[in-house]
Design a protein around this motif. Sequence first.
Motif, short mmCIF file in Angstrom:
data_model
loop_
_atom_site.label_atom_id
_atom_site.label_comp_id
_atom_site.label_asym_id
_atom_site.label_seq_id
_atom_site.Cartn_x
_atom_site.Cartn_y
_atom_site.Cartn_z
N PHE A 66 -99.87 43.92 -90.34
CA PHE A 66 -98.41 43.87 -90.50
C PHE A 66 -97.72 43.65 -89.15
O PHE A 66 -96.79 42.84 -89.01
CB PHE A 66 -97.92 45.16 -91.15
N ASP A 67 -98.21 44.35 -88.12
CA ASP A 67 -97.65 44.19 -86.78
C ASP A 67 -97.86 42.77 -86.27
O ASP A 67 -96.95 42.18 -85.64
CB ASP A 67 -98.28 45.20 -85.82
N HIS A 68 -99.04 42.20 -86.52
CA HIS A 68 -99.29 40.82 -86.09
C HIS A 68 -98.36 39.86 -86.82
O HIS A 68 -97.85 38.90 -86.23
CB HIS A 68 -100.75 40.44 -86.34
N ALA A 69 -98.12 40.12 -88.10
CA ALA A 69 -97.22 39.25 -88.88
C ALA A 69 -95.82 39.24 -88.29
O ALA A 69 -95.13 38.21 -88.31
CB ALA A 69 -97.18 39.71 -90.33
N ARG A 70 -95.38 40.38 -87.75
CA ARG A 70 -94.06 40.42 -87.12
C ARG A 70 -94.02 39.52 -85.88
O ARG A 70 -93.03 38.84 -85.62
CB ARG A 70 -93.71 41.86 -86.73
N ARG A 71 -95.13 39.51 -85.12
CA ARG A 71 -95.18 38.64 -83.95
C ARG A 71 -95.19 37.17 -84.37
O ARG A 71 -94.53 36.33 -83.75
CB ARG A 71 -96.41 38.97 -83.10
N VAL A 72 -95.94 36.86 -85.43
CA VAL A 72 -95.98 35.49 -85.93
C VAL A 72 -94.60 35.05 -86.40
O VAL A 72 -94.20 33.89 -86.21
CB VAL A 72 -97.01 35.37 -87.09
N ASN A 73 -93.87 35.98 -86.97
CA ASN A 73 -92.56 35.63 -87.52
C ASN A 73 -91.59 35.10 -86.46
O ASN A 73 -90.73 34.27 -86.76
CB ASN A 73 -91.94 36.84 -88.22
N THR A 74 -91.75 35.55 -85.23
CA THR A 74 -90.88 35.04 -84.17
C THR A 74 -91.17 33.55 -83.92
O THR A 74 -90.25 32.78 -83.60
CB THR A 74 -91.08 35.82 -82.85
N LEU A 75 -92.42 33.14 -84.06
CA LEU A 75 -92.78 31.73 -83.87
C LEU A 75 -92.27 30.90 -85.04
O LEU A 75 -91.76 29.79 -84.85
CB LEU A 75 -94.30 31.59 -83.74
#
Length: 410
Positions: A146-155
């Motif tokens: 879930f935390d990684h998905a938040r980082r991906v969301n910025t891209l």
Amino acid sequence: MSHIAVIGAGITGITTAYALARRGYDVSVFDRNRYAAMETSFANGGQLSASNAEVWTRWGTIFKGLKWMLKSDAPLLVNPRPSWHKLSWMAEFMGNIPHYEAHTVETTRLAIAAREHLLDFAAEVGVDFDCEQRGILHVYKKQSEFDHARRVNTLLAKAGLDRREVTADEVQRLEPALKTDTLGGFYTESDFTGDIHRYARALSDGCARMGVTFHYKADVSDIHHTGTGVRIDWHSSDGDQQQHFDGIVVCAGVGSRAIAAKLGDRVNIYPVKGYSITVNLDDETSQAAAPWVSLLDDEAKIVTSRLGKGRFRIAGTAEFNGYNLDIRDDRVRPLREWCEAFFPDVSTEHCVPWAGLRPMLPSMMPKVGPGSKPGVYYNTGHGHLGWTLSAATAQATADVVDVARMKNAA
């Protein structure tokens, strides 16, 4: 009018043929199968997903591959047997890790652009492909994912995609059929799903009505650049044949690497096997219990799509095992068990397994554009996003062919 040969009648080949034909080109399509879209474009996950445009070129992928190497049912499986092709591909893959963010943004932009073209093509031809415009919902059960998905969301946001975070309660409201607890998810309302095979077959019929010539069950034995174009030799039920073309577009999926070598180009595609099951929803209970919103479980690397009232497609996994199309039970079983865990009231008594080879380049970016010789073009190497990107790369390919034709005319 220029005569262009398209090699391959999968989703990229058919959309390319259509994009060229609607601009007035004389197009001939070659494929070794009896019909269009019989290989990788036959039974994929069905998602048209800008929300899944993150490329795999990051260290996390490498570490997972090493961790799962001896686990036969792992989402990512690498056959440890070495080959020069596999080793060279993986070395180039790691060399592309510094471009992870830029490539993810670029792929997302391309996926967003592709939506309009794909739906325009369908409207022009009258394609019914079980399209469901209900969005795609990513779900998470593990905090690290879930935390990684938040980082991906910025891209993804940088590329212009609206993918919003949702709570666990919102996940349940978006898809009430889901019978498992989650931490939450991300929802992309603009994404959608459909049957890639039905789409490609209908579009190929539309191409034929526009005058495109199809050579099915054609075994292309030689491709030779003549200096003024390309000569193709092939064998079919009509015997050995030969024809000269003004240009050629290579859309041959995992076969593109060998064809490119004949044309003097290096296109380092590796075949990455993916699996799917199509669950036949034969009873009313299963039909009511199966989801309509498309799901993506990032941890399990599983995607779903509802294909009309009576079919539920579940797809996923990545297997680095060469040009091998064997359907293995230990790779299919996790898909069936995932369905039973997330949607326990769906009967899995009647489900059809399938495997296809995704054509992946080490950069995770498709090769779209000219080759080293005049009249040679490529639209290939889309990996797990062929269905998502095909309409945009088809248009881009037609643009490149247009530019070359205008230069020659001048």
